[in-house]
Design a protein around this motif. Sequence first.
Motif, mmCIF file in Angstrom:
data_model
loop_
_atom_site.group_PDB
_atom_site.id
_atom_site.type_symbol
_atom_site.label_atom_id
_atom_site.label_comp_id
_atom_site.label_asym_id
_atom_site.label_seq_id
_atom_site.Cartn_x
_atom_site.Cartn_y
_atom_site.Cartn_z
ATOM 1 N N HIS A 96 50.250 83.689 49.427
ATOM 2 C CA HIS A 96 50.219 83.880 50.876
ATOM 3 C C HIS A 96 51.488 84.529 51.432
ATOM 4 N N VAL A 97 52.462 84.844 50.572
ATOM 5 C CA VAL A 97 53.755 85.343 51.058
ATOM 6 C C VAL A 97 54.010 86.773 50.594
ATOM 7 N N PHE A 98 54.897 87.444 51.321
ATOM 8 C CA PHE A 98 55.365 88.757 50.897
ATOM 9 C C PHE A 98 56.278 88.571 49.689
ATOM 10 N N ILE A 103 58.298 85.231 52.630
ATOM 11 C CA ILE A 103 57.829 84.748 53.936
ATOM 12 C C ILE A 103 56.314 84.909 54.019
ATOM 13 N N ALA A 104 55.656 83.885 54.551
ATOM 14 C CA ALA A 104 54.199 83.902 54.675
ATOM 15 C C ALA A 104 53.749 85.055 55.549
ATOM 16 N N ARG A 105 52.672 85.691 55.135
ATOM 17 C CA ARG A 105 52.071 86.753 55.942
ATOM 18 C C ARG A 105 51.470 86.121 57.199
ATOM 19 N N VAL A 139 57.696 80.979 57.669
ATOM 20 C CA VAL A 139 57.095 79.966 56.810
ATOM 21 C C VAL A 139 57.182 80.503 55.389
ATOM 22 N N HIS A 140 57.432 79.618 54.431
ATOM 23 C CA HIS A 140 57.642 80.032 53.042
ATOM 24 C C HIS A 140 56.661 79.348 52.095
ATOM 25 N N ALA A 141 56.569 79.889 50.883
ATOM 26 C CA ALA A 141 55.748 79.272 49.838
ATOM 27 C C ALA A 141 56.227 77.839 49.636
ATOM 28 N N GLY A 142 55.281 76.932 49.497
ATOM 29 C CA GLY A 142 55.608 75.516 49.336
ATOM 30 C C GLY A 142 55.575 74.741 50.637
ATOM 31 N N ASP A 143 55.559 75.444 51.774
ATOM 32 C CA ASP A 143 55.490 74.759 53.071
ATOM 33 C C ASP A 143 54.068 74.288 53.337
ATOM 34 N N ARG A 144 53.958 73.168 54.024
ATOM 35 C CA ARG A 144 52.665 72.660 54.491
ATOM 36 C C ARG A 144 52.632 72.877 56.008
ATOM 37 N N VAL A 145 51.655 73.663 56.464
ATOM 38 C CA VAL A 145 51.511 73.967 57.888
ATOM 39 C C VAL A 145 50.446 73.032 58.460
ATOM 40 N N VAL A 146 50.833 72.267 59.471
ATOM 41 C CA VAL A 146 49.905 71.376 60.161
ATOM 42 C C VAL A 146 49.604 72.009 61.517
ATOM 43 N N PRO A 173 58.044 73.609 65.142
ATOM 44 C CA PRO A 173 56.955 74.541 65.478
ATOM 45 C C PRO A 173 57.220 75.903 64.837
ATOM 46 N N VAL A 174 56.200 76.470 64.177
ATOM 47 C CA VAL A 174 56.347 77.769 63.537
ATOM 48 C C VAL A 174 55.422 78.812 64.151
ATOM 49 N N PHE A 175 54.380 78.357 64.849
ATOM 50 C CA PHE A 175 53.393 79.262 65.430
ATOM 51 C C PHE A 175 52.727 78.563 66.596
#
Length: 193
Positions: A96-98, A103-105, A139-146, A173-175
Motif C-alpha cells: 500500500h506504500v510508495f 508512505i501510504a498511497r 501513514v506508513h507500512a505497519g500502521d493500523r488506520v482506524v 488523526p491522519v485523514f
Amino acid sequence: MRLQKRERQEKLAALLEGNPLMTDGDLAEHFSVSVQTVRLDRMELGIPELRERLKDMASRSLDDVKALPIDEVIGDILDIELDKRAVSVFDVTEDHVFQRNGIARGHHLFAQANSLAVAVIDDELALTAKSELEFRKPVHAGDRVVAKAEVLPAGGKPHRSIVRVVSTVGEEPVFTGIFEMYRTHERGKEGQQ
C-alpha cells in the motif's frame, strides 16, 4: 519497574477490554516486555490474537450493510449502526506504500473512508456526490488506520446524507473527510428500507 506476571496479566486483560485493537507489539511496548511474553500472557488468559478479536467484534455489532457488499468495504468493519456511525480498521502493508519513501498511497486512505461512508448509509443505493478531504499526516507500512464515520444532518437536502470520517493511527488523526452521499430514499422517510 517491571510488574509481576499476575499483575501484568490483569492489566493486560483490562487494557484489551478497553482497547481491543492493540497489537501484541503495542502491548509489549506498553509493559516493557517481549512480544513473546505478551503472546504467552494472552494464551494463559484465553485472549485470542488481534485478528480473532476483530472478527468477534464485527460479528457482534454489525447491522446488515445494504449499499454495497461487505467484502467491497476497504478494511475490516468492526462496528456499524446504519445511518448513525461505523468503525473500520485497515492494516497498511508494503503493498500500500510508495517504494521510494514508504508512505501510504492516498487512494488507500480515501478508499477506506469512502467505502465506510457508503456502508453506513441505510439504503440500497448510496453514491458519493461530493467530498472534502484532508490528508493530515503520512501513514506508513505497519500502521493500523482506524476510521470512524458519523452520519450528520444534511441540512434539508432531499436524498442526501453527510458522513464525516476521521481516520487515526494511534491517537493521531491522519485523514479527515466530509462525504455528501446521494441516497435513493430520504433518511427516516417512509419507503426507506
